[in-house]
Design a protein around this motif. Structure first.
Motif, PDB file in Angstrom:
ATOM      1  N   SER A 148      -4.844  -0.475  64.677  1.00  0.00           N
ATOM      2  CA  SER A 148      -4.566  -0.857  63.284  1.00  0.00           C
ATOM      3  C   SER A 148      -3.296  -0.123  62.887  1.00  0.00           C
ATOM      4  CB  SER A 148      -5.659  -0.958  62.508  1.00  0.00           C
ATOM      5  OG  SER A 148      -5.253  -1.486  61.113  1.00  0.00           O
ATOM      6  N   LEU A 149      -2.516  -0.471  62.051  1.00  0.00           N
ATOM      7  CA  LEU A 149      -1.392   0.346  61.464  1.00  0.00           C
ATOM      8  C   LEU A 149      -2.176   0.958  60.042  1.00  0.00           C
ATOM      9  CD1 LEU A 149       1.844  -1.525  61.808  1.00  0.00           C
ATOM     10  CD2 LEU A 149       1.013   0.691  62.972  1.00  0.00           C
ATOM     11  N   VAL A 150      -3.265   0.220  59.500  1.00  0.00           N
ATOM     12  CA  VAL A 150      -3.934   0.681  58.279  1.00  0.00           C
ATOM     13  C   VAL A 150      -5.198   1.048  58.693  1.00  0.00           C
ATOM     14  CG1 VAL A 150      -2.424  -0.866  56.905  1.00  0.00           C
ATOM     15  CG2 VAL A 150      -4.355  -1.638  57.731  1.00  0.00           C
ATOM     16  N   PRO A 151      -5.776   1.877  57.714  1.00  0.00           N
ATOM     17  CA  PRO A 151      -7.241   2.430  57.830  1.00  0.00           C
ATOM     18  C   PRO A 151      -8.146   1.222  58.030  1.00  0.00           C
ATOM     19  CG  PRO A 151      -6.269   3.851  56.359  1.00  0.00           C
ATOM     20  CD  PRO A 151      -5.114   2.392  56.430  1.00  0.00           C
ATOM     21  N   ILE A 152      -9.205   1.401  58.642  1.00  0.00           N
ATOM     22  CA  ILE A 152     -10.204   0.520  58.966  1.00  0.00           C
ATOM     23  C   ILE A 152     -11.412   0.630  57.999  1.00  0.00           C
ATOM     24  CG2 ILE A 152     -11.672  -0.278  60.948  1.00  0.00           C
ATOM     25  CD1 ILE A 152      -9.058  -0.300  61.718  1.00  0.00           C
ATOM     26  N   GLY A 153     -12.031  -0.373  57.617  1.00  0.00           N
ATOM     27  CA  GLY A 153     -12.944  -0.367  56.824  1.00  0.00           C
ATOM     28  C   GLY A 153     -12.825  -1.039  55.389  1.00  0.00           C
ATOM     29  N   LEU A 154     -13.241  -0.642  54.304  1.00  0.00           N
ATOM     30  CA  LEU A 154     -13.237  -1.241  53.186  1.00  0.00           C
ATOM     31  C   LEU A 154     -12.083  -0.673  52.545  1.00  0.00           C
ATOM     32  CD1 LEU A 154     -16.942  -1.185  51.711  1.00  0.00           C
ATOM     33  CD2 LEU A 154     -15.477  -3.124  52.490  1.00  0.00           C
ATOM     34  N   GLU A 155     -11.672   0.603  52.822  1.00  0.00           N
ATOM     35  CA  GLU A 155     -10.557   1.340  52.210  1.00  0.00           C
ATOM     36  C   GLU A 155      -9.211   0.279  52.481  1.00  0.00           C
ATOM     37  OE1 GLU A 155     -13.645   4.078  53.397  1.00  0.00           O
ATOM     38  OE2 GLU A 155     -12.476   2.603  54.511  1.00  0.00           O
ATOM     39  N   LYS A 156      -9.248  -0.217  53.782  1.00  0.00           N
ATOM     40  CA  LYS A 156      -7.924  -0.975  54.147  1.00  0.00           C
ATOM     41  C   LYS A 156      -7.933  -2.406  53.131  1.00  0.00           C
ATOM     42  CE  LYS A 156      -8.498  -3.909  57.748  1.00  0.00           C
ATOM     43  NZ  LYS A 156      -8.348  -4.383  58.893  1.00  0.00           N
ATOM     44  N   PHE A 157      -8.783  -2.720  52.679  1.00  0.00           N
ATOM     45  CA  PHE A 157      -8.986  -4.112  51.838  1.00  0.00           C
ATOM     46  C   PHE A 157      -8.758  -3.814  50.422  1.00  0.00           C
ATOM     47  CE2 PHE A 157      -9.641  -6.165  55.425  1.00  0.00           C
ATOM     48  CZ  PHE A 157     -11.039  -6.139  56.113  1.00  0.00           C
ATOM     49  N   ASP A 158      -9.180  -2.520  49.965  1.00  0.00           N
ATOM     50  CA  ASP A 158      -8.742  -1.978  48.796  1.00  0.00           C
ATOM     51  C   ASP A 158      -7.448  -1.780  48.587  1.00  0.00           C
ATOM     52  OD1 ASP A 158     -11.563  -2.049  47.998  1.00  0.00           O
ATOM     53  OD2 ASP A 158     -11.981   0.026  48.241  1.00  0.00           O
ATOM     54  N   GLU A 159      -6.647  -1.129  49.634  1.00  0.00           N
ATOM     55  CA  GLU A 159      -5.369  -0.790  49.742  1.00  0.00           C
ATOM     56  C   GLU A 159      -4.658  -2.360  49.565  1.00  0.00           C
ATOM     57  OE1 GLU A 159      -1.865   0.732  52.765  1.00  0.00           O
ATOM     58  OE2 GLU A 159      -4.161   1.232  53.213  1.00  0.00           O
ATOM     59  N   PHE A 160      -4.904  -3.163  50.482  1.00  0.00           N
ATOM     60  CA  PHE A 160      -4.133  -4.375  50.239  1.00  0.00           C
ATOM     61  C   PHE A 160      -4.477  -5.204  48.844  1.00  0.00           C
ATOM     62  CE2 PHE A 160      -4.467  -4.620  55.210  1.00  0.00           C
ATOM     63  CZ  PHE A 160      -3.253  -4.218  55.207  1.00  0.00           C
ATOM     64  N   SER A 161      -5.483  -4.973  48.415  1.00  0.00           N
ATOM     65  CA  SER A 161      -5.798  -5.769  46.929  1.00  0.00           C
ATOM     66  C   SER A 161      -5.154  -4.827  46.107  1.00  0.00           C
ATOM     67  CB  SER A 161      -7.433  -5.412  46.751  1.00  0.00           C
ATOM     68  OG  SER A 161      -8.354  -6.106  47.659  1.00  0.00           O
ATOM     69  N   GLU A 162      -4.740  -3.721  46.098  1.00  0.00           N
ATOM     70  CA  GLU A 162      -4.014  -3.202  45.161  1.00  0.00           C
ATOM     71  C   GLU A 162      -2.459  -3.463  45.089  1.00  0.00           C
ATOM     72  OE1 GLU A 162      -4.318  -1.171  42.441  1.00  0.00           O
ATOM     73  OE2 GLU A 162      -6.550  -1.009  42.777  1.00  0.00           O
ATOM     74  N   THR A 163      -2.158  -4.076  46.433  1.00  0.00           N
ATOM     75  CA  THR A 163      -0.777  -4.351  46.683  1.00  0.00           C
ATOM     76  C   THR A 163      -0.638  -5.912  46.219  1.00  0.00           C
ATOM     77  OG1 THR A 163      -0.471  -3.167  48.950  1.00  0.00           O
ATOM     78  CG2 THR A 163       0.832  -5.130  48.521  1.00  0.00           C
ATOM     79  N   VAL A 164      -1.624  -6.590  46.331  1.00  0.00           N
ATOM     80  CA  VAL A 164      -1.707  -8.107  45.738  1.00  0.00           C
ATOM     81  C   VAL A 164      -1.555  -8.013  44.084  1.00  0.00           C
ATOM     82  CG1 VAL A 164      -2.934 -10.151  45.509  1.00  0.00           C
ATOM     83  CG2 VAL A 164      -2.672  -9.016  47.566  1.00  0.00           C
ATOM     84  N   LEU A 165      -2.548  -6.992  43.608  1.00  0.00           N
ATOM     85  CA  LEU A 165      -2.411  -6.896  42.237  1.00  0.00           C
ATOM     86  C   LEU A 165      -1.228  -6.526  41.790  1.00  0.00           C
ATOM     87  CD1 LEU A 165      -5.803  -5.265  41.607  1.00  0.00           C
ATOM     88  CD2 LEU A 165      -4.964  -7.454  40.678  1.00  0.00           C
ATOM     89  N   SER A 166      -0.418  -5.719  42.395  1.00  0.00           N
ATOM     90  CA  SER A 166       0.949  -5.218  41.855  1.00  0.00           C
ATOM     91  C   SER A 166       1.984  -6.234  41.922  1.00  0.00           C
ATOM     92  CB  SER A 166       1.566  -3.975  42.773  1.00  0.00           C
ATOM     93  OG  SER A 166       0.574  -2.983  42.623  1.00  0.00           O
ATOM     94  N   TYR A 167       1.642  -7.099  43.122  1.00  0.00           N
ATOM     95  CA  TYR A 167       2.735  -8.022  43.102  1.00  0.00           C
ATOM     96  C   TYR A 167       2.530  -9.166  42.117  1.00  0.00           C
ATOM     97  CZ  TYR A 167       5.284 -11.825  45.638  1.00  0.00           C
ATOM     98  OH  TYR A 167       6.247 -12.857  45.939  1.00  0.00           O
ATOM     99  N   LEU A 168       1.166  -9.391  41.779  1.00  0.00           N
ATOM    100  CA  LEU A 168       0.913 -10.316  40.598  1.00  0.00           C
ATOM    101  C   LEU A 168       1.522  -9.835  39.228  1.00  0.00           C
ATOM    102  CD1 LEU A 168      -2.814 -11.113  41.564  1.00  0.00           C
ATOM    103  CD2 LEU A 168      -0.768 -12.780  41.022  1.00  0.00           C
ATOM    104  N   LYS A 169       1.283  -8.443  39.151  1.00  0.00           N
ATOM    105  CA  LYS A 169       1.961  -7.875  37.698  1.00  0.00           C
ATOM    106  C   LYS A 169       3.442  -7.863  37.902  1.00  0.00           C
ATOM    107  CE  LYS A 169      -2.118  -4.758  37.257  1.00  0.00           C
ATOM    108  NZ  LYS A 169      -2.564  -3.551  37.505  1.00  0.00           N
TER     109      LYS A 169
END
Length: 276
Positions: free
Chosen positions: A204-225
């Motif tokens: 995977s190009l991104v970390p494994i586990g919950l940290e990965k989803f947190d990182e993507f969640s922040e990306t989605v939040l930023s895109y929404l804003k």
């Protein structure tokens, strides 16, 4: 022979009509031809050179840098094909030979191929090989899920991108894990997603586990804003649209959206995602 295919720090012993002769402390001697000499060089000065075989299989030094190092991998272009095999451009005066027995399919002029550089122990010659799997280990004992690794990006397959992990294991990044474009020969950091029984790795190009989803969640939040709190990219959108807009796979996007929804950060409609 000592140093073939390696860099060495050698002392200038003397200058001759054909170049400078370099030595180490144990009596090894090699010629650095005139074309690589500069005006600031002098006797007893120590310089760093790369040593390989010339057209007559004699050791010779150069100040040029090869495109691939000993026991490593690279994509190289074929300059010519002869009765001996294919000759590849690797940045040095003498081209690198890939004999026919080291080719997986007949190489053609101007073609670009993934090769491994090794030193033949019997002839002491540097040889290129396209039989990559021969130089990879099939038993993985030092890696586990989540480990950070170095990868060399290899060919595209129907499943995704082949990669070489830590210069010794075969790995694959599946299509839905390709969160950004990769180019042949690129070296980057990645993570072990799964260790397979056949000695191959899912990467995977991104970390494994919950940290990965947190990182993507922040990306989605930023895109929404950035889009006034409402976007029309949803889990029903195409993978290509999601990747181009947010730089992640559709699977990662859906997990990020699920995480944000569970934490009451967003609300979902049939056509939009909105900040709460």
């Amino acid at each position: 022979m000592k140093y073939i295919g390696e860099y060495a720090e050698l002392r200038i012993d003397r200058f001759t009509s054909v170049g400078a002769y370099l030595e180490d402390d144990e009596g090894f001697e090699v010629l650095l031809p005139n074309k690589y000499l500069t005006d600031n060089l002098e006797v007893d000065q120590t310089i760093r050179v790369y040593i390989y075989n010339d057209s007559e299989d004699r050791p010779v030094a150069t100040t040029e840098t090869p495109m691939v190092e000993l026991n490593d991998f690279a994509f190289l272009k074929v300059k010519a094909v002869s009765n001996f095999g294919a000759f590849l451009d690797w940045g040095l005066e003498k081209d690198l030979l890939v004999p026919f027995k080291e080719q997986t399919a007949k190489m053609v002029e101007d073609g670009v191929y993934l090769i491994h550089l090794y030193r033949d122990e019997q002839t002491n010659r540097l040889v290129g090989s396209a039989r990559i799997n021969r130089f990879l280990e099939d038993e993985i004992t030092d890696l586990e899920q989540g480990d950070e690794v170095d990868i060399f990006v290899a060919e595209v397959t129907d499943l995704g991108r082949k990669v070489i992990v830590n210069n010794k294991y075969s790995g694959l990044i599946f299509k839905d894990r390709l969160v950004r474009p990769l180019r042949n020969g690129e070296r980057t950091t990645a993570y072990v997603e799964f260790v397979r029984e056949d000695g191959k790795l899912d990467i995977s190009l991104v970390p494994i586990g919950l940290e990965k989803f947190d990182e993507f969640s922040e990306t989605v939040l930023s895109y929404l804003k950035e889009n006034n709190g409402t976007i029309t990219v949803t889990d029903k959108s195409s993978p290509d649209l999601i990747r181009s807009e947010l730089g992640m796979s559709k699977k990662s996007f859906k997990k990020a959206v699920g995480n944000l929804y569970k934490n009451k950060k967003i609300k979902l409609t049939d056509t939009t995602i909105e900040l709460v």
